[in-house]
Design a protein around this motif. Sequence first.
Motif, PDB file in Angstrom:
ATOM      1  N   ASN A 208       0.042  14.099   2.731  1.00 34.79           N
ATOM      2  CA  ASN A 208       0.462  13.009   3.619  1.00 34.79           C
ATOM      3  C   ASN A 208       0.247  11.643   2.993  1.00 34.79           C
ATOM      4  O   ASN A 208       1.100  10.754   3.112  1.00 34.79           O
ATOM      5  N   GLU A 209      -0.863  11.470   2.325  1.00 27.92           N
ATOM      6  CA  GLU A 209      -1.135  10.194   1.664  1.00 27.92           C
ATOM      7  C   GLU A 209      -0.119   9.930   0.545  1.00 27.92           C
ATOM      8  O   GLU A 209       0.437   8.835   0.439  1.00 27.92           O
ATOM      9  N   LEU A 210       0.152  10.940  -0.283  1.00 29.11           N
ATOM     10  CA  LEU A 210       1.019  10.749  -1.443  1.00 29.11           C
ATOM     11  C   LEU A 210       2.495  10.670  -1.062  1.00 29.11           C
ATOM     12  O   LEU A 210       3.235   9.855  -1.616  1.00 29.11           O
ATOM     13  N   ILE A 211       2.929  11.475  -0.111  1.00 32.30           N
ATOM     14  CA  ILE A 211       4.345  11.453   0.268  1.00 32.30           C
ATOM     15  C   ILE A 211       4.712  10.120   0.904  1.00 32.30           C
ATOM     16  O   ILE A 211       5.864   9.677   0.819  1.00 32.30           O
ATOM     17  N   SER A 212       3.740   9.433   1.488  1.00 30.43           N
ATOM     18  CA  SER A 212       4.008   8.131   2.108  1.00 30.43           C
ATOM     19  C   SER A 212       4.376   7.057   1.079  1.00 30.43           C
ATOM     20  O   SER A 212       4.876   5.998   1.444  1.00 30.43           O
ATOM     21  N   LEU A 213       4.162   7.336  -0.193  1.00 33.32           N
ATOM     22  CA  LEU A 213       4.501   6.386  -1.254  1.00 33.32           C
ATOM     23  C   LEU A 213       5.984   6.433  -1.634  1.00 33.32           C
ATOM     24  O   LEU A 213       6.449   5.619  -2.428  1.00 33.32           O
ATOM     25  N   PHE A 214       6.716   7.402  -1.077  1.00 29.47           N
ATOM     26  CA  PHE A 214       8.122   7.611  -1.414  1.00 29.47           C
ATOM     27  C   PHE A 214       8.994   7.472  -0.172  1.00 29.47           C
ATOM     28  O   PHE A 214       8.531   7.693   0.942  1.00 29.47           O
ATOM     29  N   PRO A 215      10.279   7.165  -0.376  1.00 32.92           N
ATOM     30  CA  PRO A 215      11.186   7.176   0.774  1.00 32.92           C
ATOM     31  C   PRO A 215      11.390   8.609   1.267  1.00 32.92           C
ATOM     32  O   PRO A 215      11.221   9.564   0.485  1.00 32.92           O
ATOM     33  N   ILE A 216      11.733   8.761   2.524  1.00 31.34           N
ATOM     34  CA  ILE A 216      12.048  10.093   3.060  1.00 31.34           C
ATOM     35  C   ILE A 216      13.272  10.606   2.314  1.00 31.34           C
ATOM     36  O   ILE A 216      14.300   9.930   2.254  1.00 31.34           O
ATOM     37  N   THR A 217      13.133  11.789   1.720  1.00 32.62           N
ATOM     38  CA  THR A 217      14.187  12.355   0.890  1.00 32.62           C
ATOM     39  C   THR A 217      14.455  13.788   1.321  1.00 32.62           C
ATOM     40  O   THR A 217      13.550  14.623   1.279  1.00 32.62           O
ATOM     41  N   PRO A 218      15.689  14.103   1.740  1.00 36.33           N
ATOM     42  CA  PRO A 218      16.008  15.480   2.123  1.00 36.33           C
ATOM     43  C   PRO A 218      15.756  16.438   0.961  1.00 36.33           C
ATOM     44  O   PRO A 218      16.004  16.090  -0.199  1.00 36.33           O
ATOM     45  N   GLY A 219      15.259  17.621   1.259  1.00 33.62           N
ATOM     46  CA  GLY A 219      15.035  18.624   0.227  1.00 33.62           C
ATOM     47  C   GLY A 219      13.771  18.436  -0.583  1.00 33.62           C
ATOM     48  O   GLY A 219      13.571  19.123  -1.588  1.00 33.62           O
ATOM     49  N   THR A 220      12.909  17.502  -0.153  1.00 35.05           N
ATOM     50  CA  THR A 220      11.654  17.312  -0.885  1.00 35.05           C
ATOM     51  C   THR A 220      10.922  18.646  -1.002  1.00 35.05           C
ATOM     52  O   THR A 220      10.752  19.354  -0.023  1.00 35.05           O
ATOM     53  N   ARG A 221      10.487  18.963  -2.206  1.00 33.57           N
ATOM     54  CA  ARG A 221       9.893  20.271  -2.479  1.00 33.57           C
ATOM     55  C   ARG A 221       8.416  20.163  -2.828  1.00 33.57           C
ATOM     56  O   ARG A 221       7.598  20.923  -2.346  1.00 33.57           O
ATOM     57  N   GLN A 222       8.071  19.233  -3.703  1.00 34.86           N
ATOM     58  CA  GLN A 222       6.697  19.066  -4.130  1.00 34.86           C
ATOM     59  C   GLN A 222       6.548  17.716  -4.809  1.00 34.86           C
ATOM     60  O   GLN A 222       7.535  17.047  -5.103  1.00 34.86           O
ATOM     61  N   ILE A 223       5.319  17.345  -5.053  1.00 33.02           N
ATOM     62  CA  ILE A 223       5.003  16.162  -5.841  1.00 33.02           C
ATOM     63  C   ILE A 223       4.219  16.656  -7.050  1.00 33.02           C
ATOM     64  O   ILE A 223       3.355  17.528  -6.916  1.00 33.02           O
TER      65      ILE A 223
ATOM     66  N   LEU B  19       0.396   5.246 -10.197  1.00 27.27           N
ATOM     67  CA  LEU B  19      -0.747   5.041  -9.293  1.00 27.27           C
ATOM     68  C   LEU B  19      -1.793   4.136  -9.918  1.00 27.27           C
ATOM     69  O   LEU B  19      -2.378   3.290  -9.258  1.00 27.27           O
ATOM     70  N   ASP B  20      -2.061   4.375 -11.191  1.00 25.67           N
ATOM     71  CA  ASP B  20      -3.000   3.539 -11.930  1.00 25.67           C
ATOM     72  C   ASP B  20      -2.710   3.725 -13.416  1.00 25.67           C
ATOM     73  O   ASP B  20      -1.727   4.372 -13.776  1.00 25.67           O
ATOM     74  N   GLU B  21      -3.542   3.210 -14.260  1.00 23.49           N
ATOM     75  CA  GLU B  21      -3.255   3.206 -15.693  1.00 23.49           C
ATOM     76  C   GLU B  21      -3.222   4.590 -16.333  1.00 23.49           C
ATOM     77  O   GLU B  21      -2.730   4.743 -17.452  1.00 23.49           O
ATOM     78  N   ASN B  22      -3.706   5.620 -15.656  1.00 28.06           N
ATOM     79  CA  ASN B  22      -3.680   6.971 -16.213  1.00 28.06           C
ATOM     80  C   ASN B  22      -3.182   8.034 -15.232  1.00 28.06           C
ATOM     81  O   ASN B  22      -3.377   9.229 -15.472  1.00 28.06           O
ATOM     82  N   ARG B  23      -2.533   7.603 -14.153  1.00 30.23           N
ATOM     83  CA  ARG B  23      -2.054   8.576 -13.166  1.00 30.23           C
ATOM     84  C   ARG B  23      -0.704   8.158 -12.603  1.00 30.23           C
ATOM     85  O   ARG B  23      -0.523   7.025 -12.171  1.00 30.23           O
ATOM     86  N   VAL B  24       0.232   9.121 -12.613  1.00 36.60           N
ATOM     87  CA  VAL B  24       1.561   8.890 -12.071  1.00 36.60           C
ATOM     88  C   VAL B  24       1.946  10.048 -11.158  1.00 36.60           C
ATOM     89  O   VAL B  24       1.352  11.130 -11.223  1.00 36.60           O
ATOM     90  N   LEU B  25       2.948   9.791 -10.321  1.00 38.14           N
ATOM     91  CA  LEU B  25       3.492  10.811  -9.436  1.00 38.14           C
ATOM     92  C   LEU B  25       4.993  10.908  -9.648  1.00 38.14           C
ATOM     93  O   LEU B  25       5.659   9.897  -9.881  1.00 38.14           O
ATOM     94  N   TRP B  26       5.495  12.113  -9.520  1.00 39.85           N
ATOM     95  CA  TRP B  26       6.933  12.348  -9.531  1.00 39.85           C
ATOM     96  C   TRP B  26       7.262  13.226  -8.331  1.00 39.85           C
ATOM     97  O   TRP B  26       6.698  14.308  -8.171  1.00 39.85           O
ATOM     98  N   LEU B  27       8.147  12.746  -7.470  1.00 44.03           N
ATOM     99  CA  LEU B  27       8.611  13.483  -6.298  1.00 44.03           C
ATOM    100  C   LEU B  27       9.723  14.426  -6.736  1.00 44.03           C
ATOM    101  O   LEU B  27      10.763  13.985  -7.232  1.00 44.03           O
ATOM    102  N   SER B  28       9.508  15.711  -6.557  1.00 45.83           N
ATOM    103  CA  SER B  28      10.485  16.725  -6.956  1.00 45.83           C
ATOM    104  C   SER B  28      11.239  17.202  -5.720  1.00 45.83           C
ATOM    105  O   SER B  28      10.638  17.541  -4.704  1.00 45.83           O
ATOM    106  N   VAL B  29      12.555  17.231  -5.841  1.00 46.48           N
ATOM    107  CA  VAL B  29      13.384  17.705  -4.742  1.00 46.48           C
ATOM    108  C   VAL B  29      14.010  19.042  -5.125  1.00 46.48           C
ATOM    109  O   VAL B  29      14.031  19.425  -6.293  1.00 46.48           O
ATOM    110  N   THR B  30      14.518  19.747  -4.133  1.00 47.79           N
ATOM    111  CA  THR B  30      15.109  21.061  -4.344  1.00 47.79           C
ATOM    112  C   THR B  30      16.229  20.972  -5.370  1.00 47.79           C
ATOM    113  O   THR B  30      17.083  20.096  -5.297  1.00 47.79           O
TER     114      THR B  30
END
Length: 180
Positions: free
Chosen positions: A104-119, A46-57
């Motif tokens: 909603n804002e954060l999930i829009s940064l990822f492709p639609i993924t079945p089994g999405t559980r959390q970010i 996201l920026d120089e000190n923040r990242v996201l990881w999409l976790s699936v089931t």
Amino acid sequence: MSKFYKKITSKLQKFIEAQKIFFVATAPNSGRINLSPKGMDSFRVLDENRVLWLSVTGSGNETAAHLLENERITIMFCSFEKVPNILRLYGKGKEIKPTSSSWNELISLFPITPGTRQIFEITIQTAQTSCGMSIPFFEFKGERNDLNDWAAEQGTENIEHYWKDKNQSSIDGLPTNILK
């Protein structure tokens, strides 16, 4: 020779974006360390000190349990091609669920993924590079679709039943709060 950074530089970000696999490590205050390989299109800077990881089931939900207890997380990337390099991101993480106001804002940064559980949102405290000269060469042949196919076949209701049966506590008995 290793080098430490206080932020993710543009060069480090390019390295991250080029990798097809990364590893997530967390640990409770007392209990087993969890280290898991991750793939798919599931990581964002996201920026120089923040990242996201999409976790699936998956078979467990150790990261959620450990971050609830102490927030510590390490992400590791390593190059299997061209120039040898290992990058570790050390930080504090928090879980973002579909019920969160920022979902909603954060999930829009990822492709639609079945089994999405959390970010998981991770605030990077330090980054470290090291040589990686002992890491072998591997050739990327493609993504596996097995997990996505399984999750799509299950459907939302069965995935939630799976969470209830398999993802509510860590292997050391710590709560994950997946259903809260």
